[in-house]
Design an enzyme around this catalytic site. Sequence first.
Site, PDB file in Angstrom:
ATOM      1  N   GLU A  99       0.689  -1.504   0.281  1.00  0.00           N
ATOM      2  CA  GLU A  99      -0.162  -0.268  -0.309  1.00  0.00           C
ATOM      3  C   GLU A  99       0.748   1.443  -0.142  1.00  0.00           C
ATOM      4  OE1 GLU A  99      -0.735  -2.644   2.096  1.00  0.00           O
ATOM      5  OE2 GLU A  99      -2.577  -3.205   1.618  1.00  0.00           O
ATOM      6  N   HIS A 143     -12.306  -4.722   7.943  1.00  0.00           N
ATOM      7  CA  HIS A 143     -12.264  -4.406   6.332  1.00  0.00           C
ATOM      8  C   HIS A 143     -14.073  -3.318   6.403  1.00  0.00           C
ATOM      9  CE1 HIS A 143     -11.072  -7.961   6.828  1.00  0.00           C
ATOM     10  NE2 HIS A 143     -10.191  -7.826   5.606  1.00  0.00           N
TER      11      HIS A 143
END
Lengths: 325, 309
Positions: A60, A130
């Site tokens: 990322e 999530h």
Amino acid sequence: MAKMNLLQAVNHALQTAMEADEKVLVFGEDVGHFGGVFRATSHLQEKFGKTRCFNTPLTEQGIVGFANGLASQGHKPVAEIQFADYIYPAFDQIVNETAKARYRSGGQFECGNLTIRAPYGGGIAGGHYHSQSPESFFTHVPGIRVVIPRGPYQAKGLLLSAINSPDPVIFFEPKRLYRAAVGEVPEESYQLPLGIAEVLREGTDISLVAWGAQVEVIVKAADMAAEKGISCEVIDLQSLLPWDLETVATSVTKTGRLLINHEAPVTSGFGAEIAASIQQECFLSLEAPISRVCGLDTPFPLAHEKLYMPDHLKTFDAIVACVNY
Amino acid sequence: MNSRWNYRDLYYQALRIRMVEEEIIKIYSSDKVQSPVHLSIGQEAVAVGLCAVLTEQDMLFSTYRSHAFYLAKGGDLKQMMAELFGRLDGCCSGKGGSMHLSFPQVGFMGTSAVVASGIPNAVGAAFAEKMLGRGNLTLAVFGDGATEEGVYHESLNFASLHRLPIIFICENNQFAVHSRQHERQSYSLRKHVEAYAIETHHISQGFDFCEVASAFSDICNDFKESPRPIFIEVDTCRYMEHVGTGEDFYGGYRSAAEQAEWKRQDPLIKDEALKAELAPQIAIEINESIAFAEASPLPSYADVLKHVL
């Protein structure tokens, strides 16, 4: 016009942008052949080739770092962070490079062409990692824009604006609405203005402000309130940085009351910024303390998700309390 | 390639950088320089040797210790001095200061202060370069400490995967602030890079700008034939403290004796005759740059709000 869900609208926006400008690149984890875990990038590699739509390693910080470099050379990277929960490793790049490059170089060097897309929010039983809504971390970073659409029409128009914006944009997508929100979307290219809120419903007793997936929650609460004779003005903020203070202040000056709803934990959430600014602008018009209906001050829970969420029932109760203050 | 540079020219450039920084040391206590400074003294030959081989179109991404690379790459001295003074005519309108010089018109790109954070930006720029097919080089310059950061590894992996036209330059001065390399690294620097299928080179004579230019020139010629990621470790020595204008032997982490060997071989110390010949001309240029900086206005309130969105 075509009927699309929010995911299809995002996909359509990406396709539209890639057709219009070969400098637009789409990359991230698994976005290539497979089309991303949610399929937001389906068929883009097929249509535009592996140079313009490709998978990255699980990296990322690298994804945003590479995107910064590409943007500095005139490309228009649209980087996907698979879940907003995974954006934290990229935080350094966003805060220290993306947002500061133009400023620290006096406009000599910048990453303004960058767009970062990330699905955010709960409602999918995703648990701690999530489900998070990290938008307020980024609203504390001058030099970037933060944009969140509530439905398919907004998703396409705002994403196209983000990609074509001269400023870097973090574009959070409400994943629980990816397939649940369906609406008419023009097939041609169009852009919606950044930094501008939309008044969805006019009212006289209280202003309700939310963004992304929580807009449908405040609409539902407004419907319940209407049955009790309470008239709610409903505002979708759409852009959080910079945000449309004027629209909210005009509304609150009229209604005298404000309720802010967001899914992120209440403490230091973006609602705090709105409340502080509105009490400054509208102090003499306020009839009641500004109300915040938000996520709890806990890590995003799993089995307790329903208790955590600032749903329409909690919102309705707060509307009634605010109006009867 | 050798016709593009000679000992005298490179000496002149290295001396110019050293004298600029010595002048910064001299004036630092006046508080005219608006930020902390990370001096390159001792490391000039690396910048001068590498940049002798580069063109203005080649892009170089560097760090907070960048006075040497800025000047060697062709950045304007007057604008650099004005930048250090926080003035409007600085290369970054006074917003970057010593640690964040930028002069893209000669390929001196952004410089950041978070160790290693500029490396992926260089990799992204190299990716753009590959797509544009302009045939220019991209350089990512960093110190040995940066190789401990995660994003350095992410960058090597990605550059190798896509066979990007980028040269990673590790200026190894052995120290991250006050920590020695062996206290910090369990790996062998170049062996580790090779695990990413990236070829490595080692230039040990980092004090010798001609040696650096010659070795780098050979590598670049090969690179132009077959653009690919390459890693070069250049040994060097930082004479001054990590940040600031003094020496730091009082800190007890290294000794003057350690540096003596480097200084003994340093052409800027050794070749006194050439220094005496070239220094007066450089001194005039430096004085002009300081006069330019002092004459330049300080930013106004309106300027502080510019360059955000």
